[in-house]
Design an enzyme around this catalytic site. Structure first.
Site, PDB file in Angstrom:
ATOM      1  N   CYS A  56     -10.749 104.815  79.365  1.00  0.00           N
ATOM      2  CA  CYS A  56      -9.729 103.971  80.000  1.00  0.00           C
ATOM      3  C   CYS A  56      -8.408 104.044  79.236  1.00  0.00           C
ATOM      4  O   CYS A  56      -8.290 103.512  78.131  1.00  0.00           O
ATOM      5  CB  CYS A  56     -10.261 102.538  80.051  1.00  0.00           C
ATOM      6  SG  CYS A  56      -9.042 101.296  80.487  1.00  0.00           S
ATOM      7  N   CYS A  75      -6.798 100.701  78.349  1.00  0.00           N
ATOM      8  CA  CYS A  75      -7.569 100.044  77.278  1.00  0.00           C
ATOM      9  C   CYS A  75      -7.109 100.556  75.915  1.00  0.00           C
ATOM     10  O   CYS A  75      -6.905  99.783  74.983  1.00  0.00           O
ATOM     11  CB  CYS A  75      -9.059 100.323  77.431  1.00  0.00           C
ATOM     12  SG  CYS A  75      -9.782  99.702  78.963  1.00  0.00           S
TER      13      CYS A  75
END
Length: 106
Positions: free
Chosen positions: A31, A34
């Site tokens: 991600c 993230c």
């Protein structure tokens, strides 16, 4: 101090049983957003004494994200006294993350 990486197995001890508020960052290696907010969360963890920030990888630990309805990542859930009290989904600049967290802790 770096944010602690927790697991489904340690979730209760690290989050639910904590005497301090705990911000759980639900994330995954793949991600991009993230990884983008990771350094900001590390800095906030060092700057705010009244909260612990922990990270849980949703790929390795599917139980907690399922239990707390995590649908997209990054998702940050603030727990107080063992209960989720606030949720923020998506990446944001450090200043926004910190002011959101400070507001929830006040």
């Amino acid at each position: 101090m770096a944010a602690k990486h927790i697991t489904d197995a340690s979730f209760h001890a690290d989050v639910i049983s904590s005497e301090k508020p705990v911000l759980v960052d639900f994330w995954a290696e793949w991600c991009g957003p993230c990884r983008q907010i990771g350094p900001a969360l590390e800095e906030i963890n060092n700057e705010l004494a009244g909260v612990d920030i922990v990270k849980i990888n949703i790929d390795d630990n599917p139980d907690a994200p399922t239990r707390y309805g995590v649908r997209g990542i990054p998702t940050m859930i603030l727990f107080k006294n063992g209960a989720p009290v606030a949720t923020k989904v998506g990446a944001a600049p450090k200043s926004q993350l910190k002011s959101w967290l400070e507001g929830e802790l006040a």
